[in-house]
Design an enzyme around this catalytic site. Structure first.
Site, PDB file in Angstrom:
ATOM      1  N   GLN A   9      48.367  29.072  74.617  1.00 44.82           N
ATOM      2  CA  GLN A   9      47.531  29.921  75.473  1.00 44.82           C
ATOM      3  C   GLN A   9      46.068  29.815  75.080  1.00 44.82           C
ATOM      4  O   GLN A   9      45.730  29.728  73.904  1.00 44.82           O
ATOM      5  CB  GLN A   9      48.007  31.368  75.349  1.00 44.82           C
ATOM      6  CG  GLN A   9      47.674  32.219  76.541  1.00 44.82           C
ATOM      7  CD  GLN A   9      48.594  33.424  76.656  1.00 44.82           C
ATOM      8  OE1 GLN A   9      49.712  33.412  76.187  1.00 44.82           O
ATOM      9  NE2 GLN A   9      48.119  34.477  77.295  1.00 44.82           N
ATOM     10  N   SER A  88      52.519  27.774  69.341  1.00 45.83           N
ATOM     11  CA  SER A  88      53.010  28.971  70.010  1.00 45.83           C
ATOM     12  C   SER A  88      53.725  28.599  71.316  1.00 45.83           C
ATOM     13  O   SER A  88      54.772  27.970  71.286  1.00 45.83           O
ATOM     14  CB  SER A  88      51.845  29.947  70.239  1.00 45.83           C
ATOM     15  OG  SER A  88      52.309  31.204  70.663  1.00 45.83           O
ATOM     16  N   LEU A  89      53.163  28.957  72.462  1.00 55.93           N
ATOM     17  CA  LEU A  89      53.725  28.580  73.761  1.00 55.93           C
ATOM     18  C   LEU A  89      54.035  27.086  73.830  1.00 55.93           C
ATOM     19  O   LEU A  89      55.036  26.659  74.415  1.00 55.93           O
ATOM     20  CB  LEU A  89      52.717  28.952  74.859  1.00 55.93           C
ATOM     21  CG  LEU A  89      52.858  28.252  76.206  1.00 55.93           C
ATOM     22  CD1 LEU A  89      54.096  28.754  76.922  1.00 55.93           C
ATOM     23  CD2 LEU A  89      51.613  28.444  77.039  1.00 55.93           C
ATOM     24  N   ARG A 113      59.316  34.628  78.952  1.00 58.66           N
ATOM     25  CA  ARG A 113      58.542  34.944  77.743  1.00 58.66           C
ATOM     26  C   ARG A 113      57.227  35.625  78.118  1.00 58.66           C
ATOM     27  O   ARG A 113      56.842  36.640  77.526  1.00 58.66           O
ATOM     28  CB  ARG A 113      58.271  33.644  76.972  1.00 58.66           C
ATOM     29  CG  ARG A 113      57.427  33.784  75.704  1.00 58.66           C
ATOM     30  CD  ARG A 113      57.188  32.387  75.133  1.00 58.66           C
ATOM     31  NE  ARG A 113      56.604  32.392  73.798  1.00 58.66           N
ATOM     32  CZ  ARG A 113      55.309  32.280  73.538  1.00 58.66           C
ATOM     33  NH1 ARG A 113      54.449  32.179  74.526  1.00 58.66           N
ATOM     34  NH2 ARG A 113      54.873  32.264  72.283  1.00 58.66           N
ATOM     35  N   HIS A 195      52.547  37.397  67.944  1.00 63.93           N
ATOM     36  CA  HIS A 195      53.007  36.971  66.616  1.00 63.93           C
ATOM     37  C   HIS A 195      52.841  38.080  65.566  1.00 63.93           C
ATOM     38  O   HIS A 195      52.385  37.841  64.457  1.00 63.93           O
ATOM     39  CB  HIS A 195      52.299  35.681  66.188  1.00 63.93           C
ATOM     40  CG  HIS A 195      52.499  34.567  67.169  1.00 63.93           C
ATOM     41  ND1 HIS A 195      53.711  33.921  67.311  1.00 63.93           N
ATOM     42  CD2 HIS A 195      51.671  34.018  68.092  1.00 63.93           C
ATOM     43  CE1 HIS A 195      53.614  33.022  68.277  1.00 63.93           C
ATOM     44  NE2 HIS A 195      52.391  33.068  68.766  1.00 63.93           N
ATOM     45  N   GLN A 244      59.876  33.292  66.657  1.00 54.80           N
ATOM     46  CA  GLN A 244      58.474  32.909  66.816  1.00 54.80           C
ATOM     47  C   GLN A 244      57.580  34.034  67.333  1.00 54.80           C
ATOM     48  O   GLN A 244      56.421  34.152  66.931  1.00 54.80           O
ATOM     49  CB  GLN A 244      58.389  31.691  67.767  1.00 54.80           C
ATOM     50  CG  GLN A 244      57.048  31.000  67.758  1.00 54.80           C
ATOM     51  CD  GLN A 244      56.649  30.548  69.153  1.00 54.80           C
ATOM     52  OE1 GLN A 244      56.501  31.353  70.062  1.00 54.80           O
ATOM     53  NE2 GLN A 244      56.487  29.251  69.316  1.00 54.80           N
TER      54      GLN A 244
END
Length: 297
Positions: A9, A88-89, A113, A195, A244
């Protein structure tokens, strides 16, 4: 060895993916399939929407995923990863790229998500902050001694760590970090504490979706955010992917481990060049480049 890396992101931009749509018939088919799966025309927003339009959580994450995955698919014979990783993503993009997830399942999970994270953000006001110029251990120590929820969230490169948590706790931690000598401790324009433990409701929701999705045997290892190690076991990949959302992104450690395991060239697949910059800051001797469209695909 060739390492392919996939952004997260923040990499979105207005007009993203239009070159793929206009120049690769395969890309057109996949974008149209995505519109049908999502139930709205994400291509209209990606190609013509404003930066503000692209900031909508339900748009941002699928848009970056689509740009990355469709670009990877148009690379044809050029795309030969020995290892993959995503920030991440971007981990979902990487899992489609190495065959663990199908395009359709990956997109559905990313959409779920995004919506789960949005709901978690609305439950409790929270934020993130970038900290520059301090050792990780100092930042971790300040987080641990600050009242409220504040944790290290993204280990991006040496001297660049993002913290995540409750708004008051983040503000207090930023003041302390500046006193400790941080070059910058800057609250980021994000809608929530990604996170961090505050993402627990989203983790639970996503866990159910992941457990109900088929994960195939990958054709090369993925270095996952949670462990920073090579993973090829489907059950372990699922477990790490669920963890995650509430665990830190160990990007620095992942890149270091990939280099230790033989990576010589990192190719960023998707919008922007953020990850290439981080790779060079982690190890200036590493090769880093961008994937480019193969118009014959």
């Amino acid at each position: 060895m060739n390492a392919y890396i996939f952004p997260g992101q923040g990499a979105q931009f207005s007009g993203m993916g239009l070159d793929l749509y206009e120049n690769a018939p395969m890309a057109q088919d996949l974008f149209e399939k995505a519109n049908n799966i999502l139930g709205f025309s994400i291509t209209d927003i990606m190609f013509e929407g404003s930066a503000e339009d692209l900031k909508q959580t339900k748009v941002t994450q699928p848009a970056i995923f689509l740009h990355s995955v469709i670009l990877a698919k148009t690379l044809g014979d050029q795309f030969k990863p020995d290892m993959v990783a995503g920030h991440s993503l971007g981990e979902f993009s990487a899992l489609v790229a190495n065959g663990t997830l199908t395009f359709e399942d990956g997109l559905k999970l990313v959409s779920q998500r995004a919506q789960a994270m949005q709901k978690a953000c609305e439950l409790q006001p929270s934020t993130m902050a970038a900290v520059l110029g301090l050792d990780d251990a100092v930042v971790e120590s300040v987080c641990a001694s600050t009242e409220g929820i504040v944790v290290a969230a993204n280990y991006n490169c040496p001297g660049q760590l993002v913290i995540s948590g409750e708004i008051d706790a983040i503000n207090k931690a930023c003041e302390t970090l500046k006193e400790k000598g941080a070059r910058r401790a800057l609250v980021l324009p994000v809608g929530g504490a990604f996170h961090s433990p505050l993402m627990e409701p989203a983790r639970e929701e996503l866990a159910a979706a992941i457990e109900n999705t088929t994960f195939n045997k990958p054709n090369c290892p993925i270095y996952q955010n949670v462990t920073a190690n090579a993973v090829i076991d489907e059950a372990a990949i699922k477990t790490n992917l669920i963890s995650q959302l509430t665990a830190p992104v160990k990007w620095t450690q992942s890149v270091q481990q990939m280099i230790a395991d033989g990576a010589t060239l990192f190719t960023e697949v998707g919008p922007g060049k953020v990850l290439q910059g981080l790779v060079k800051k982690i190890d200036r001797t590493a090769g880093a480049t961008s994937a480019t469209l193969d118009t014959n695909a």
